[in-house]
Design a protein around this motif. Structure first.
Motif, mmCIF file in Angstrom:
data_model
loop_
_atom_site.group_PDB
_atom_site.id
_atom_site.type_symbol
_atom_site.label_atom_id
_atom_site.label_comp_id
_atom_site.label_asym_id
_atom_site.label_seq_id
_atom_site.Cartn_x
_atom_site.Cartn_y
_atom_site.Cartn_z
ATOM 1 N N ILE A 1 0.876 -1.172 0.000
ATOM 2 C CA ILE A 1 0.000 0.000 0.000
ATOM 3 C C ILE A 1 0.910 1.218 0.000
ATOM 4 N N LEU A 2 0.802 2.010 -1.051
ATOM 5 C CA LEU A 2 1.692 3.169 -1.213
ATOM 6 C C LEU A 2 1.155 4.328 -0.390
ATOM 7 N N ALA A 3 1.864 4.632 0.672
ATOM 8 C CA ALA A 3 1.394 5.658 1.609
ATOM 9 C C ALA A 3 2.523 6.630 1.938
ATOM 10 N N GLY A 4 3.452 6.790 0.991
ATOM 11 C CA GLY A 4 4.649 7.581 1.263
ATOM 12 C C GLY A 4 4.578 9.020 0.806
ATOM 13 N N GLY A 5 3.421 9.454 0.319
ATOM 14 C CA GLY A 5 3.310 10.830 -0.185
ATOM 15 C C GLY A 5 3.207 11.844 0.941
ATOM 16 N N GLU A 6 3.267 13.113 0.574
ATOM 17 C CA GLU A 6 3.231 14.194 1.573
ATOM 18 C C GLU A 6 1.812 14.607 1.933
ATOM 19 N N GLY A 7 0.867 14.337 1.050
ATOM 20 C CA GLY A 7 -0.513 14.725 1.309
ATOM 21 C C GLY A 7 -0.681 16.225 1.493
ATOM 22 N N THR A 8 0.043 17.012 0.723
ATOM 23 C CA THR A 8 0.017 18.474 0.936
ATOM 24 C C THR A 8 -1.376 19.058 0.680
ATOM 25 N N ARG A 9 -2.096 18.502 -0.311
ATOM 26 C CA ARG A 9 -3.414 19.072 -0.624
ATOM 27 C C ARG A 9 -4.428 18.829 0.489
ATOM 28 N N MET A 10 -4.154 17.838 1.345
ATOM 29 C CA MET A 10 -5.045 17.571 2.492
ATOM 30 C C MET A 10 -4.636 18.412 3.703
ATOM 31 N N ILE B 1 3.390 -1.788 3.989
ATOM 32 C CA ILE B 1 2.989 -0.381 3.845
ATOM 33 C C ILE B 1 4.254 0.403 3.523
ATOM 34 N N ASN B 2 4.230 1.131 2.429
ATOM 35 C CA ASN B 2 5.362 2.023 2.135
ATOM 36 C C ASN B 2 5.032 3.398 2.685
ATOM 37 N N ALA B 3 5.783 3.811 3.687
ATOM 38 C CA ALA B 3 5.527 5.105 4.331
ATOM 39 C C ALA B 3 6.757 5.491 5.131
ATOM 40 N N GLY C 1 14.206 13.029 -0.008
ATOM 41 C CA GLY C 1 13.457 13.871 -0.940
ATOM 42 C C GLY C 1 12.232 13.118 -1.415
ATOM 43 N N HIS C 2 11.422 13.770 -2.217
ATOM 44 C CA HIS C 2 10.190 13.126 -2.666
ATOM 45 C C HIS C 2 10.309 12.743 -4.130
ATOM 46 N N HIS C 3 10.309 11.474 -4.365
ATOM 47 C CA HIS C 3 10.529 10.963 -5.714
ATOM 48 C C HIS C 3 9.290 10.272 -6.262
ATOM 49 N N GLY C 4 8.151 10.455 -5.612
ATOM 50 C CA GLY C 4 6.920 9.902 -6.149
ATOM 51 C C GLY C 4 6.755 8.428 -5.832
ATOM 52 N N PRO C 5 5.637 7.846 -6.314
ATOM 53 C CA PRO C 5 5.311 6.464 -5.949
ATOM 54 C C PRO C 5 6.318 5.417 -6.411
ATOM 55 N N LEU C 6 7.068 5.717 -7.482
ATOM 56 C CA LEU C 6 8.071 4.724 -7.905
ATOM 57 C C LEU C 6 9.115 4.497 -6.816
ATOM 58 N N GLY D 1 -2.626 4.446 -1.143
ATOM 59 C CA GLY D 1 -3.234 4.448 0.189
ATOM 60 C C GLY D 1 -4.361 5.449 0.356
ATOM 61 N N ASP D 2 -4.741 6.108 -0.751
ATOM 62 C CA ASP D 2 -5.820 7.098 -0.639
ATOM 63 C C ASP D 2 -7.041 6.714 -1.470
ATOM 64 N N THR D 3 -7.187 5.395 -1.758
ATOM 65 C CA THR D 3 -8.341 4.909 -2.539
ATOM 66 C C THR D 3 -9.215 4.031 -1.644
ATOM 67 N N PRO E 1 -1.910 4.108 -12.612
ATOM 68 C CA PRO E 1 -0.567 3.511 -12.596
ATOM 69 C C PRO E 1 -0.102 3.027 -11.227
ATOM 70 N N THR E 2 -0.668 3.567 -10.143
ATOM 71 C CA THR E 2 -0.228 3.078 -8.833
ATOM 72 C C THR E 2 -0.964 1.799 -8.426
ATOM 73 N N ALA E 3 -1.992 1.429 -9.190
ATOM 74 C CA ALA E 3 -2.742 0.197 -8.887
ATOM 75 C C ALA E 3 -2.373 -0.831 -9.941
ATOM 76 N N VAL F 1 -8.698 10.235 -2.590
ATOM 77 C CA VAL F 1 -8.904 11.409 -1.747
ATOM 78 C C VAL F 1 -7.634 12.258 -1.777
ATOM 79 N N ASN F 2 -7.765 13.453 -2.350
ATOM 80 C CA ASN F 2 -6.617 14.362 -2.394
ATOM 81 C C ASN F 2 -6.832 15.608 -1.567
ATOM 82 N N THR F 3 -8.092 16.026 -1.431
ATOM 83 C CA THR F 3 -8.402 17.319 -0.800
ATOM 84 C C THR F 3 -9.513 17.125 0.235
HETATM 85 N N1 LIG Z 1 6.982 6.420 -1.446
HETATM 86 C C1 LIG Z 1 6.480 7.538 -1.961
HETATM 87 N N2 LIG Z 1 5.184 7.554 -2.355
HETATM 88 C C2 LIG Z 1 4.704 8.706 -2.842
HETATM 89 C C3 LIG Z 1 5.490 9.876 -2.945
HETATM 90 N N3 LIG Z 1 4.714 10.858 -3.460
HETATM 91 C C4 LIG Z 1 3.492 10.318 -3.672
HETATM 92 N N4 LIG Z 1 3.471 9.023 -3.288
HETATM 93 C C5 LIG Z 1 2.343 8.087 -3.346
HETATM 94 O O1 LIG Z 1 1.796 8.151 -4.645
HETATM 95 C C6 LIG Z 1 0.378 8.058 -4.615
HETATM 96 C C7 LIG Z 1 -0.232 9.277 -5.271
HETATM 97 O O2 LIG Z 1 0.168 10.385 -4.517
HETATM 98 P P1 LIG Z 1 -0.453 11.830 -4.674
HETATM 99 O O3 LIG Z 1 -1.846 11.861 -4.149
HETATM 100 O O4 LIG Z 1 -0.250 12.309 -6.059
HETATM 101 O O5 LIG Z 1 0.543 12.632 -3.733
HETATM 102 P P2 LIG Z 1 0.499 12.846 -2.183
HETATM 103 O O6 LIG Z 1 1.889 13.198 -1.796
HETATM 104 O O7 LIG Z 1 -0.126 11.695 -1.476
HETATM 105 O O8 LIG Z 1 -0.440 14.121 -2.004
HETATM 106 P P3 LIG Z 1 -0.119 15.632 -2.453
HETATM 107 O O9 LIG Z 1 1.100 16.093 -1.695
HETATM 108 O O10 LIG Z 1 -1.355 16.383 -2.060
HETATM 109 O O11 LIG Z 1 0.110 15.604 -3.939
HETATM 110 C C8 LIG Z 1 0.006 7.902 -3.160
HETATM 111 O O12 LIG Z 1 -0.137 6.526 -2.919
HETATM 112 C C9 LIG Z 1 1.210 8.485 -2.426
HETATM 113 O O13 LIG Z 1 1.382 7.908 -1.139
HETATM 114 C C10 LIG Z 1 6.884 9.792 -2.531
HETATM 115 O O14 LIG Z 1 7.659 10.750 -2.606
HETATM 116 N N5 LIG Z 1 7.305 8.611 -2.040
#
Ligand SMILES: Nc1nc2c(ncn2[C@@H]2O[C@H](COP(=O)(O)OP(=O)(O)OP(=O)(O)O)[C@@H](O)[C@H]2O)c(=O)[nH]1
Length: 201
Positions: free
Chosen positions: A7-16, A49-51, A71-76, A101-103, A133-135, A185-187
């Motif tokens: 479960i990809l839960a490593g994002g910042e969730g800034t919009r929330m 859980i990736n977080a 740093g933040h490199h996205g879901p990859l 992790g937001d579905t 792509p994350t699913a 859920v983004n916002t």
């Molecule tokens: N491991 C990891 N996962 C990430 C990262 N950024 C986003 N994700 C994951 O990618 C998926 C889509 O993320 P987004 O909703 O676009 O980004 P977010 O960081 O969760 O939220 P925002 O900051 O509001 O864009 C979610 O499952 C996030 O947990 C990252 O830097 N590292």
């Protein structure tokens, strides 16, 4: 079982607002991520859980695997961390099934349909004609080669570009009523919308 899950839960969730890790946001009587876990647990093993560590995910009782890169490199980056963990600890795993992790309305047949055929292709979920792509179900051999895709700035494009290294099979899921099963859920507005689908909670 040779299919693991993450479960990809490593994002910042800034919009929330970023106050709590987004997947731990309450929704009805539960949280976003706790609505996903039962749809995956027992069907893939291990379920990771990736977080980031010490963010509250430890209490869920599943292994928490943080990103290896700063740093933040996205879901990859999350897929990469999960794959490295599996290679070290579970060398027999052949495929990794990921989900964001937001579905919170993940379909109950998500695992069975995504894993129905597991070969060298990527099986990617789609709904309403849109790819998610994350699913996706990823062959482990492919995941060992993803580093150079981490610099792509757009997270969705990043994962798509990587997936296109091989054949992609789309697995289409139908909406139930007007709910897209991959609604994410983004916002805070999205959270209010999600609550509409849980009238009894
Ligand atoms: N491991 C990891 N996962 C990430 C990262 N950024 C986003 N994700 C994951 O990618 C998926 C889509 O993320 P987004 O909703 O676009 O980004 P977010 O960081 O969760 O939220 P925002 O900051 O509001 O864009 C979610 O499952 C996030 O947990 C990252 O830097 N590292």
């Amino acid at each position: 079982m040779t299919i693991a899950g993450v479960i990809l839960a490593g994002g910042e969730g800034t919009r929330m607002g970023g106050l709590v890790a987004k997947p731990l946001t309450p929704l009805g009587k539960s949280t976003l991520i706790e609505r996903i876990i039962p749809q995956m647990q027992g069907q893939v093993s291990p379920l990771l859980i990736n977080a980031a560590l010490h963010n509250g995910f430890e209490r869920l009782g599943l292994p928490v695997v943080p990103d290896m890169l700063t740093g933040h490199h996205g879901p990859l980056a999350g897929l990469s961390a999960a794959a490295a963990h599996l290679e070290r600890n579970f060398p027999r795993i052949t495929h990794l099934l990921s989900v964001a992790g937001d579905t919170p309305f993940l379909p109950i047949d998500y695992v069975s349909r995504m894993c129905a055929r597991s070969g060298t292709a990527v099986n990617m979920a789609s709904s309403n004609g849109r790819a998610h792509p994350t699913a996706a179900l990823w062959p482990m051999a492919l995941l060992s080669q993803l580093e150079k895709y981490l610099s792509q700035p757009d997270a969705k494009l990043q994962v798509m570009a990587f997936a296109r290294r091989t054949t992609i099979h789309m697995v289409e899921f139908q909406p139930f009523a007007d709910l897209d099963p991959f609604f994410n859920v983004n916002t805070p507005d999205d959270l209010r919308n999600a609550q509409r689908f849980l009238p009894d909670e």
